[in-house]
Design a protein around this motif. Structure first.
Motif, PDB file in Angstrom:
ATOM      1  N   TYR A 117       6.254  -7.614  -7.576  1.00  0.00           N
ATOM      2  CA  TYR A 117       7.531  -7.563  -6.852  1.00  0.00           C
ATOM      3  C   TYR A 117       7.324  -7.161  -5.396  1.00  0.00           C
ATOM      4  O   TYR A 117       7.883  -7.776  -4.480  1.00  0.00           O
ATOM      5  CB  TYR A 117       8.491  -6.581  -7.535  1.00  0.00           C
ATOM      6  CG  TYR A 117       9.857  -6.535  -6.884  1.00  0.00           C
ATOM      7  CD1 TYR A 117      10.778  -7.564  -7.113  1.00  0.00           C
ATOM      8  CD2 TYR A 117      10.218  -5.500  -6.022  1.00  0.00           C
ATOM      9  CE1 TYR A 117      12.025  -7.542  -6.499  1.00  0.00           C
ATOM     10  CE2 TYR A 117      11.462  -5.478  -5.413  1.00  0.00           C
ATOM     11  CZ  TYR A 117      12.356  -6.497  -5.651  1.00  0.00           C
ATOM     12  OH  TYR A 117      13.588  -6.480  -5.035  1.00  0.00           O
ATOM     13  N   PHE A 118       6.522  -6.137  -5.152  1.00  0.00           N
ATOM     14  CA  PHE A 118       6.298  -5.659  -3.792  1.00  0.00           C
ATOM     15  C   PHE A 118       5.453  -6.645  -2.997  1.00  0.00           C
ATOM     16  O   PHE A 118       5.692  -6.859  -1.806  1.00  0.00           O
ATOM     17  CB  PHE A 118       5.618  -4.283  -3.829  1.00  0.00           C
ATOM     18  CG  PHE A 118       6.427  -3.231  -4.534  1.00  0.00           C
ATOM     19  CD1 PHE A 118       7.559  -2.690  -3.952  1.00  0.00           C
ATOM     20  CD2 PHE A 118       6.058  -2.784  -5.797  1.00  0.00           C
ATOM     21  CE1 PHE A 118       8.313  -1.717  -4.599  1.00  0.00           C
ATOM     22  CE2 PHE A 118       6.801  -1.819  -6.460  1.00  0.00           C
ATOM     23  CZ  PHE A 118       7.936  -1.285  -5.862  1.00  0.00           C
ATOM     24  N   THR A 119       4.480  -7.249  -3.650  1.00  0.00           N
ATOM     25  CA  THR A 119       3.615  -8.223  -2.982  1.00  0.00           C
ATOM     26  C   THR A 119       4.428  -9.407  -2.477  1.00  0.00           C
ATOM     27  O   THR A 119       4.235  -9.879  -1.348  1.00  0.00           O
ATOM     28  CB  THR A 119       2.509  -8.699  -3.946  1.00  0.00           C
ATOM     29  OG1 THR A 119       1.743  -7.571  -4.377  1.00  0.00           O
ATOM     30  CG2 THR A 119       1.591  -9.700  -3.270  1.00  0.00           C
ATOM     31  N   LYS A 120       5.355  -9.887  -3.303  1.00  0.00           N
ATOM     32  CA  LYS A 120       6.201 -11.018  -2.891  1.00  0.00           C
ATOM     33  C   LYS A 120       7.089 -10.649  -1.712  1.00  0.00           C
ATOM     34  O   LYS A 120       7.474 -11.510  -0.916  1.00  0.00           O
ATOM     35  CB  LYS A 120       7.058 -11.481  -4.072  1.00  0.00           C
ATOM     36  CG  LYS A 120       6.273 -12.206  -5.147  1.00  0.00           C
ATOM     37  CD  LYS A 120       7.154 -12.511  -6.342  1.00  0.00           C
ATOM     38  CE  LYS A 120       6.338 -13.097  -7.496  1.00  0.00           C
ATOM     39  NZ  LYS A 120       7.155 -13.244  -8.723  1.00  0.00           N
ATOM     40  N   LEU A 121       7.417  -9.364  -1.594  1.00  0.00           N
ATOM     41  CA  LEU A 121       8.247  -8.898  -0.477  1.00  0.00           C
ATOM     42  C   LEU A 121       7.422  -8.624   0.779  1.00  0.00           C
ATOM     43  O   LEU A 121       7.974  -8.262   1.823  1.00  0.00           O
ATOM     44  CB  LEU A 121       8.981  -7.607  -0.864  1.00  0.00           C
ATOM     45  CG  LEU A 121      10.366  -7.730  -1.490  1.00  0.00           C
ATOM     46  CD1 LEU A 121      10.842  -6.369  -1.959  1.00  0.00           C
ATOM     47  CD2 LEU A 121      11.368  -8.330  -0.501  1.00  0.00           C
ATOM     48  N   GLY A 122       6.094  -8.780   0.669  1.00  0.00           N
ATOM     49  CA  GLY A 122       5.240  -8.486   1.808  1.00  0.00           C
ATOM     50  C   GLY A 122       5.129  -7.000   2.098  1.00  0.00           C
ATOM     51  O   GLY A 122       4.799  -6.593   3.213  1.00  0.00           O
ATOM     52  N   ILE A 123       5.383  -6.183   1.097  1.00  0.00           N
ATOM     53  CA  ILE A 123       5.342  -4.730   1.266  1.00  0.00           C
ATOM     54  C   ILE A 123       3.890  -4.250   1.258  1.00  0.00           C
ATOM     55  O   ILE A 123       3.115  -4.622   0.376  1.00  0.00           O
ATOM     56  CB  ILE A 123       6.133  -4.020   0.143  1.00  0.00           C
ATOM     57  CG1 ILE A 123       7.622  -4.402   0.200  1.00  0.00           C
ATOM     58  CG2 ILE A 123       5.936  -2.509   0.180  1.00  0.00           C
ATOM     59  CD1 ILE A 123       8.327  -4.016   1.476  1.00  0.00           C
ATOM     60  N   ASN A 124       3.521  -3.426   2.234  1.00  0.00           N
ATOM     61  CA  ASN A 124       2.170  -2.866   2.231  1.00  0.00           C
ATOM     62  C   ASN A 124       2.141  -1.335   2.200  1.00  0.00           C
ATOM     63  O   ASN A 124       1.070  -0.733   2.253  1.00  0.00           O
ATOM     64  CB  ASN A 124       1.321  -3.416   3.391  1.00  0.00           C
ATOM     65  CG  ASN A 124       2.064  -3.410   4.718  1.00  0.00           C
ATOM     66  OD1 ASN A 124       2.893  -2.545   4.972  1.00  0.00           O
ATOM     67  ND2 ASN A 124       1.765  -4.391   5.559  1.00  0.00           N
ATOM     68  N   VAL A 125       3.323  -0.714   2.123  1.00  0.00           N
ATOM     69  CA  VAL A 125       3.424   0.738   1.909  1.00  0.00           C
ATOM     70  C   VAL A 125       4.622   1.008   1.013  1.00  0.00           C
ATOM     71  O   VAL A 125       5.704   0.442   1.242  1.00  0.00           O
ATOM     72  CB  VAL A 125       3.627   1.516   3.235  1.00  0.00           C
ATOM     73  CG1 VAL A 125       3.680   3.028   2.961  1.00  0.00           C
ATOM     74  CG2 VAL A 125       2.547   1.203   4.249  1.00  0.00           C
ATOM     75  N   ILE A 126       4.435   1.849   0.005  1.00  0.00           N
ATOM     76  CA  ILE A 126       5.562   2.301  -0.817  1.00  0.00           C
ATOM     77  C   ILE A 126       5.735   3.801  -0.610  1.00  0.00           C
ATOM     78  O   ILE A 126       4.784   4.572  -0.768  1.00  0.00           O
ATOM     79  CB  ILE A 126       5.340   2.021  -2.319  1.00  0.00           C
ATOM     80  CG1 ILE A 126       5.168   0.525  -2.584  1.00  0.00           C
ATOM     81  CG2 ILE A 126       6.519   2.562  -3.142  1.00  0.00           C
ATOM     82  CD1 ILE A 126       4.767   0.196  -4.021  1.00  0.00           C
ATOM     83  N   TRP A 127       6.954   4.188  -0.237  1.00  0.00           N
ATOM     84  CA  TRP A 127       7.319   5.607  -0.120  1.00  0.00           C
ATOM     85  C   TRP A 127       8.371   5.888  -1.177  1.00  0.00           C
ATOM     86  O   TRP A 127       9.379   5.190  -1.253  1.00  0.00           O
ATOM     87  CB  TRP A 127       7.833   5.900   1.293  1.00  0.00           C
ATOM     88  CG  TRP A 127       8.780   7.064   1.426  1.00  0.00           C
ATOM     89  CD1 TRP A 127       8.814   8.211   0.691  1.00  0.00           C
ATOM     90  CD2 TRP A 127       9.844   7.194   2.389  1.00  0.00           C
ATOM     91  NE1 TRP A 127       9.817   9.042   1.126  1.00  0.00           N
ATOM     92  CE2 TRP A 127      10.468   8.444   2.171  1.00  0.00           C
ATOM     93  CE3 TRP A 127      10.325   6.373   3.424  1.00  0.00           C
ATOM     94  CZ2 TRP A 127      11.547   8.892   2.934  1.00  0.00           C
ATOM     95  CZ3 TRP A 127      11.402   6.822   4.185  1.00  0.00           C
ATOM     96  CH2 TRP A 127      12.000   8.061   3.945  1.00  0.00           C
TER      97      TRP A 127
END
Length: 559
Positions: free
Chosen positions: A94-104
Motif C-alpha cells: 500500500y505504501f509503495t504504491k503511494l510512493g511513500i518512503n517514510v512512515i511516521w
C-alpha cells in the motif's frame, strides 16, 4: 612433457584467476548500478503520518488491555489499530504504491491504564501521547517483536521509520495512574503562551503533568516504576542499562536525561531512522540538542552492530513540532520575549504550520516561495508540509472537496510532504457527534479504498504523484525554475555529488495533444516519459509533445 600434478595445478590457477577476474568485473557493475540508483534524500521525502490506533487492526486479540472498557466520548477510546495492521499494509504494498518512503506513526509506548474526561467525554490514551512507561510498548499497539518486524519489512521496501517522541509531559493522573514524584513533574500552573517561561515551565492543560526538563536536580526512579519493573522481572536489567548510560555520558540523573535514554534505546534496538519530537516549544531548547546528540550516538551504534542492515549513509533525522512555526519565519521562532533557533538545537526539519494557508495560492507562487526559502536561508534543512493533521482543527480541505488539488499542491511543492492517513482516500474529517480533535481521528476508510470508484480515482492521483516524488529527489529537494507562466510549466533540478536529477512539471494544460516547453531541462533529442500518463515524447526544438487525456504532465528522462 608436464606431469599430471603440474597440469592440475596450472588448471586450478587459471580457473581461480578467471573467477577473480569475473568477480572484479561483477563488483564494478554492481558498484556502478549502486551509484546510479536514486538516492533517498530526507529534504524531498514523501512521508505518511498515521495514528497507530486508527489505521488498521491486524490483531484483534489485543484490542482491550488494562480493563480499558469504560464508555468513552465518540472516537475517544481505543479502536483496535496496531503495529501488525501497519505491517499488513507494508506487505500489501500500500505504501509503495503511494510512493511513500517514510512512515511516521503516533507513539506506541505504554500509556496510562485508565482514562480521563477533559470536557469532551472520557478519553483513553489511544493517541499515544499519555505515557506511563517509556521503556515498554502498550499491548494495545503490539509488542517489541512486532516493532522489530515492522522496521525490518519497511526497510526491505526502502521505507524509513520515524517514531514520535514525547519528553515534555507524562500522562494524566487517574485513580490507577499515580502522579510522578515532585522532582520529576510539575502539576501547575497552566501555560499562558505569551512568553517563554509561561510556555515552557507550565502544564499544557489541567491534569497533564509537565516534566521538569529544565531541572538540574538529580532524581531517583519513581516508586511505581520500580515496582512495575520488578513485577515484570526486568528491574535489574533496566537499572544496569541506566547505570551504563549515565556512566558513558556523564549526564546528571535529571528527568530529561532518563527520558532521552529511554527514547534513544529504540534506535539502538530497532534501527529506526528518525524521530518526530512532540511539543518541542514547551521545553528549553537545550533538551533537544542533547536528544539529537544521543540519537546520533545510538544510530551509529545500531549501524555498527548491524552492518548488513544499513540502508545508506544518511544521518539520523529529527523533525520538530513547534506549534505555529511558519516557514516564513526562517530559522527563528518568536516567543514574544525570546527568539529560538531550533535548527541549531537538534533539528534538521520543522513542521510547517503555514503550508495549509499558502496552499490557497496558485501553483506558481507556492512553488517559487518554497524553492527560494529552502534553497536560501533554510538550505541544508527543511520543513514538513501538511494539509491536514491529527490536532489541527483548520485543515486545508475540511469537507474533502479538493482532494485532487490537495495532492497536486502537497506532493509537488518543495519540502517534505506529509500525507495524513486518509488524505489519499478522502477520509471524512467531519464526524457527527465528535468534539474537538476527535473529528480528525476516525478509523481509516478501507471500505471506500477497496470499493468506491470515486475514492479509487482520487487514490490513483495520489499514487502517481507520490511515485513521481519518490523517484525524483528534485521534486521535493530541488530548485524550481519557471519555464512558462500560463499554462504553468516549471523544472526542478537537484544535484548532490555525482548524482543529478531533473524533471519538468506542467499543470492546468489542455487535454489531448499538448506541446510543453522544456527550457534547458532536457537536451535536444532526449527521450522523455510522462510519468502521469505513461506516454513518451522526444525533445524537438526545446519542446515535448504529449498526447494524453490529462491536464498534467510529469516529465522525466526515459530510462
Amino acid at each position: 612433457m608436464m606431469n599430471r600434478k603440474v597440469i592440475v595445478s596450472l588448471f586450478v590457477l587459471l580457473a581461480t584467476t578467471l573467477v577473480f577476474a569475473q568477480a572484479k568485473k561483477n563488483s564494478k557493475v554492481n558498484f556502478k548500478a549502486k551509484t546510479e540508483k536514486t538516492p533517498f534524500v530526507w529534504e524531498g521525502a514523501n512521508l505518511y503520518f498515521l495514528m497507530t490506533d486508527r489505521f488498521n487492526n491486524g490483531d484483534k486479540s489485543n484490542d482491550i488491555n488494562f480493563n480499558r472498557n469504560k464508555i468513552t466520548g465518540k472516537l475517544r477510546g481505543f479502536e483496535g489499530g496496531d503495529l501488525k495492521g501497519i505491517i499488513q499494509k507494508i506487505d500489501e504494498g500500500y505504501f509503495t504504491k503511494l510512493g511513500i518512503n517514510v512512515i511516521w506513526f503516533t507513539p506506541v509506548v505504554e500509556q496510562i491504564h485508565d482514562g480521563v474526561d477533559e470536557g469532551t467525554g472520557l478519553s483513553y490514551g489511544f493517541h499515544g501521547y499519555w505515557t506511563r512507561d517509556w521503556t515498554a510498548l502498550d499491548p494495545n499497539f503490539g509488542t517489541k517483536k512486532d516493532l522489530a518486524e515492522l522496521v525490518k519489512k519497511a526497510h526491505a521496501k526502502g521505507i524509513r521509520i520515524m517514531l514520535d517522541g514525547v519528553i515534555n509531559h507524562t500522562g494524566p493522573v487517574t485513580p490507577v495512574d499515580t502522579v510522578w514524584p515532585e522532582g520529576w513533574v510539575r502539576t501547575g500552573p497552566k501555560c499562558q503562551y505569551n512568553n517563554f517561561e509561561n510556555t515552557t515551565a507550565c502544564t499544557l492543560v489541567a491534569n497533564l503533568p509537565d516534566v521538569k526538563t529544565e531541572s538540574k536536580e538529580e532524581v531517583a526512579l519513581p516508586p511505581f516504576l520500580v515496582e512495575k519493573w520488578k513485577a515484570e522481572g526486568r528491574y535489574d536489567k533496566e537499572v544496569a542499562s541506566l547505570d551504563a548510560f549515565f556512566k558513558r555520558t556523564g549526564y546528571p540523573r535529571t528527568p530529561k536525561y532518563y527520558i532521552i535514554k529511554w527514547l534513544t534505546d529504540y534506535i539502538t534496538e530497532f534501527g529506526i531512522d528518525a524521530y518526530r519530537a512532540d511539543t518541542v516549544k514547551h521545553t528549553d531548547e537545550s533538551v533537544w540538542a542533547d536528544f539529537k546528540t544521543q540519537c546520533d550516538y545510538s544510530f551509529a551504534q545500531w549501524k555498527k552492530n548491524n552492518p548488513t542492515k544499513v540502508l545508506d549513509n544518511n544521518p539520523f533525522y529529527t523533525i520538530a513540532e513547534v506549534y505555529n512555526y511558519n516557514i516564513s519565519n526562517g530559522k527563528l521562532f518568536d516567543f514574544g520575549d525570546k527568539k529560538v533557533n531550533y535548527y541549531e538545537n537538534g533539528f534538521t526539519a520543522m513542521i510547517n504550520f503555514e503550508f495549509k494557508s499558502d496552499a490557497q495560492k496558485d501553483y506558481a507562487s507556492l512553488f517559487s516561495k518554497y524553492s527560494v526559502l529552502l534553497n536560501g536561508q533554510l538550505k541544508g534543512n527543511s520543513v514538513l508540509n501538511y494539509l491536514s493533521s491529527h490536532d489541527d482543527g483548520g485543515p486545508f480541505d475540511a469537507k474533502r472537496t479538493k482532494s485532487i488539488e490537495s495532492a497536486t499542491k502537497l506532493l509537488l511543492t518543495p519540502g517534505i510532504s506529509q500525507v495524513y492517513y486518509g488524505d489519499e482516500s478522502a477520509r471524512s474529517l467531519v464526524v457527527e457527534g465528535t468534539q474537538g480533535d476527535a473529528t480528525l481521528r476516525s478509523f481509516m476508510n478501507w471500505d471506500a479504498v477497496n470499493t468506491n470508484l470515486e475514492t479509487k480515482k482520487v487514490l490513483l492521483h495520489w499514487q502517481k504523484l507520490g511515485q513521481f516524488r519518490n523517484n525524483h529527489p528534485s521534486v521535493g529537494a530541488g530548485v524550481n525554475a519557471e519555464i512558462s507562466a500560463k499554462p504553468l510549466v516549471c523544472s526542478r533540478t537537484f544535484t548532490k555529488g555525482k548524482y543529478s536529477d531533473t524533471v519538468v512539471i506542467g499543470l492546468d494544460l489542455a487535454t489531448g495533444k499538448k506541446e510543453i516547453p522544456a527550457g534547458s531541462a532536457f537536451k535536444e533529442g532526449a527521450k522523455i516519459r510522462d510519468a502521469y500518463s505513461g506516454k513518451m515524447g522526444t525533445v524537438t526544438n526545446g519542446k515535448v509533445v504529449i498526447d494524453s487525456e490529462f491536464d498534467i504532465v510529469l516529465l522525466e528522462l526515459k530510462k
